[in-house]
Motif scaffolding. Structure first.
Motif, PDB file in Angstrom:
ATOM      1  N   THR A 302       0.825  -1.200   0.000  1.00  0.00           N
ATOM      2  CA  THR A 302       0.000   0.000   0.000  1.00  0.00           C
ATOM      3  C   THR A 302       0.864   1.256   0.000  1.00  0.00           C
ATOM      4  O   THR A 302       2.032   1.221   0.411  1.00  0.00           O
ATOM      5  CB  THR A 302      -0.910   0.028   1.235  1.00  0.00           C
ATOM      6  OG1 THR A 302      -0.095   0.257   2.407  1.00  0.00           O
ATOM      7  CG2 THR A 302      -1.659  -1.292   1.395  1.00  0.00           C
ATOM      8  N   ASP A 304       0.585   3.690   1.997  1.00  0.00           N
ATOM      9  CA  ASP A 304       0.819   4.065   3.395  1.00  0.00           C
ATOM     10  C   ASP A 304       0.741   2.805   4.260  1.00  0.00           C
ATOM     11  O   ASP A 304      -0.351   2.326   4.566  1.00  0.00           O
ATOM     12  CB  ASP A 304      -0.235   5.079   3.844  1.00  0.00           C
ATOM     13  CG  ASP A 304      -0.063   5.493   5.301  1.00  0.00           C
ATOM     14  OD1 ASP A 304       0.943   5.062   5.918  1.00  0.00           O
ATOM     15  OD2 ASP A 304      -0.932   6.217   5.820  1.00  0.00           O
ATOM     16  N   ASP A 307      -1.836   2.343   7.013  1.00  0.00           N
ATOM     17  CA  ASP A 307      -3.263   2.297   6.682  1.00  0.00           C
ATOM     18  C   ASP A 307      -3.713   0.842   6.667  1.00  0.00           C
ATOM     19  O   ASP A 307      -3.617   0.145   5.661  1.00  0.00           O
ATOM     20  CB  ASP A 307      -3.504   2.947   5.318  1.00  0.00           C
ATOM     21  CG  ASP A 307      -4.986   3.083   4.993  1.00  0.00           C
ATOM     22  OD1 ASP A 307      -5.806   2.405   5.650  1.00  0.00           O
ATOM     23  OD2 ASP A 307      -5.311   3.843   4.068  1.00  0.00           O
ATOM     24  N   ARG A 310      -6.362  -0.371   4.007  1.00  0.00           N
ATOM     25  CA  ARG A 310      -5.840  -0.647   2.662  1.00  0.00           C
ATOM     26  C   ARG A 310      -5.116  -1.992   2.636  1.00  0.00           C
ATOM     27  O   ARG A 310      -5.195  -2.738   1.657  1.00  0.00           O
ATOM     28  CB  ARG A 310      -4.886   0.473   2.232  1.00  0.00           C
ATOM     29  CG  ARG A 310      -5.532   1.820   2.034  1.00  0.00           C
ATOM     30  CD  ARG A 310      -6.350   1.883   0.750  1.00  0.00           C
ATOM     31  NE  ARG A 310      -5.500   1.756  -0.430  1.00  0.00           N
ATOM     32  CZ  ARG A 310      -4.869   2.786  -1.024  1.00  0.00           C
ATOM     33  NH1 ARG A 310      -4.977   4.011  -0.512  1.00  0.00           N
ATOM     34  NH2 ARG A 310      -4.143   2.593  -2.098  1.00  0.00           N
TER      35      ARG A 310
END
Length: 335
Positions: A302, A304, A307, A310
């Protein structure tokens, strides 16, 4: 088990229902379920895993201190005291806390005390191994011992040997050694860690979690070299990557019972097989995971890594792709 697209759950206990019950009690400030669980845990591998998970949950509480106050002669309570002290020291370093050094010394004292109280237990030595990564300049003599083979670097080999003496091929001991080597590595270079992982895997019997170590190093190498969110595809279809994934499937997964597999190992293996385009093999590992998952290594797919939502999506997409390939094969067979 239903094979659907349900959103997976992160649960440190995984398939260990007894550990889950003890964790629930611990989180409400009670320690008796933890005591009873550890009293009936006889396999060192399971003991190591359970004490690690319990310590992570107990580190922000006074539960273990309360247990020791009630049962000061309890050997498991002394081991858990060392576990919690180590967890607090490692967290303090990650957070840059001003008391890091003080907590480190307290944890080292607790670990060494536990080696005397629980003389046959590998966990106190695993605790001392875990603390080795805090010695970033390798000033402590016990962290720069001559390795068992010339190609390997100096390190806390004596601590590893003590853990191995009590529980050969202890999973966490080898991961703690890897963490020590990660800290030593500069500029993203992980040659020492990779060499260690290959050495540990090559000397491990079928079913030992050491066969998984090269997959962890490969993820760490990607994390350092490619950066968050970059495509892992080429990284995982390389010849040595596909060979490592296949070896872990054949040497570890094929020789272990469901209760012996950690959720972290299953996630790393499913991820590696998916990346190597071995979708049907990966589907078997996803099925073994059931409803559980771990954020790593999926988070590195992902933009980030923090996160989690995600990362869950990436996991679900990979699982769906692999199960679709397995279902297609079941319907039509190989072309």
């Amino acid at each position: 088990m239903a094979r659907d697209g349900a959103r997976p759950v992160y649960d440190p206990a995984g398939h260990d229902a007894d550990l889950r019950t003890a964790l629930q009690d611990l989180r409400t400030g009670r320690w008796m379920a933890m005591r009873d669980l550890l009293a009936r845990t006889t396999a060192w591998g399971q003991w190591t895993q359970r004490t690690q998970v319990l310590a992570a949950a107990a580190a922000g509480t006074d539960v273990v201190r309360a247990w020791r106050a009630e049962e000061p002669e309890s050997v498991p309570a002394a081991v858990m005291h060392a576990r919690v002290a180590v967890e607090r020291a490692l967290r303090a370093r990650r957070e840059g806390h001003r008391r890091t050094h003080e907590l480190w010394i307290e944890a080292w004292d607790a670990g060494h005390t536990a080696t005397r109280i629980a003389a046959q237990d590998p966990v106190p030595w695993v605790c001392l191994l875990a603390l080795a990564q805090l010695d970033r300049e390798v000033r402590w003599e016990e962290h720069r011992v001559t390795p068992p083979e010339p190609a390997l670097p100096p390190g806390p080999w004596g601590l590893l040997a003590e853990a191995e003496k009590r529980d050969p091929h202890n999973r966490e001991a080898h991961h703690r050694m890897l963490q020590f080597l990660y800290v030593r590595a500069s500029s993203g270079r992980l040659a020492e860690a990779a060499g260690y992982a290959q050495w540990a895997a090559s000397s491990a019997p079928p079913g030992a979690a050491s066969h998984m170590l090269p997959l962890y190093v490969r993820v760490e190498r990607y994390r350092r070299g490619a950066g968050p969110g970059a495509a892992l595809d080429l990284h995982w279809v390389a010849e040595d990557a596909t060979r490592e994934a296949g070896h872990a499937l054949d040497a570890w997964f094929a020789h272990t019972a469901p209760a012996e597999r950690s959720p972290q190992d299953l996630n790393h293996l499913a991820h590696a097989l998916w990346g190597a385009l071995r979708f049907r093999d990966a589907a078997r590992v996803f099925d073994a995971l059931g409803p559980y998952w771990t954020p790593l290594p999926w988070a590195y797919r992902t933009p980030d890594p923090s996160d989690r939502a995600r990362a869950v999506d990436v996991f679900r997409q990979a699982r769906a792709r692999c199960r679709a390939a397995a279902d297609e094969h079941d319907r039509h067979g190989d072309p």
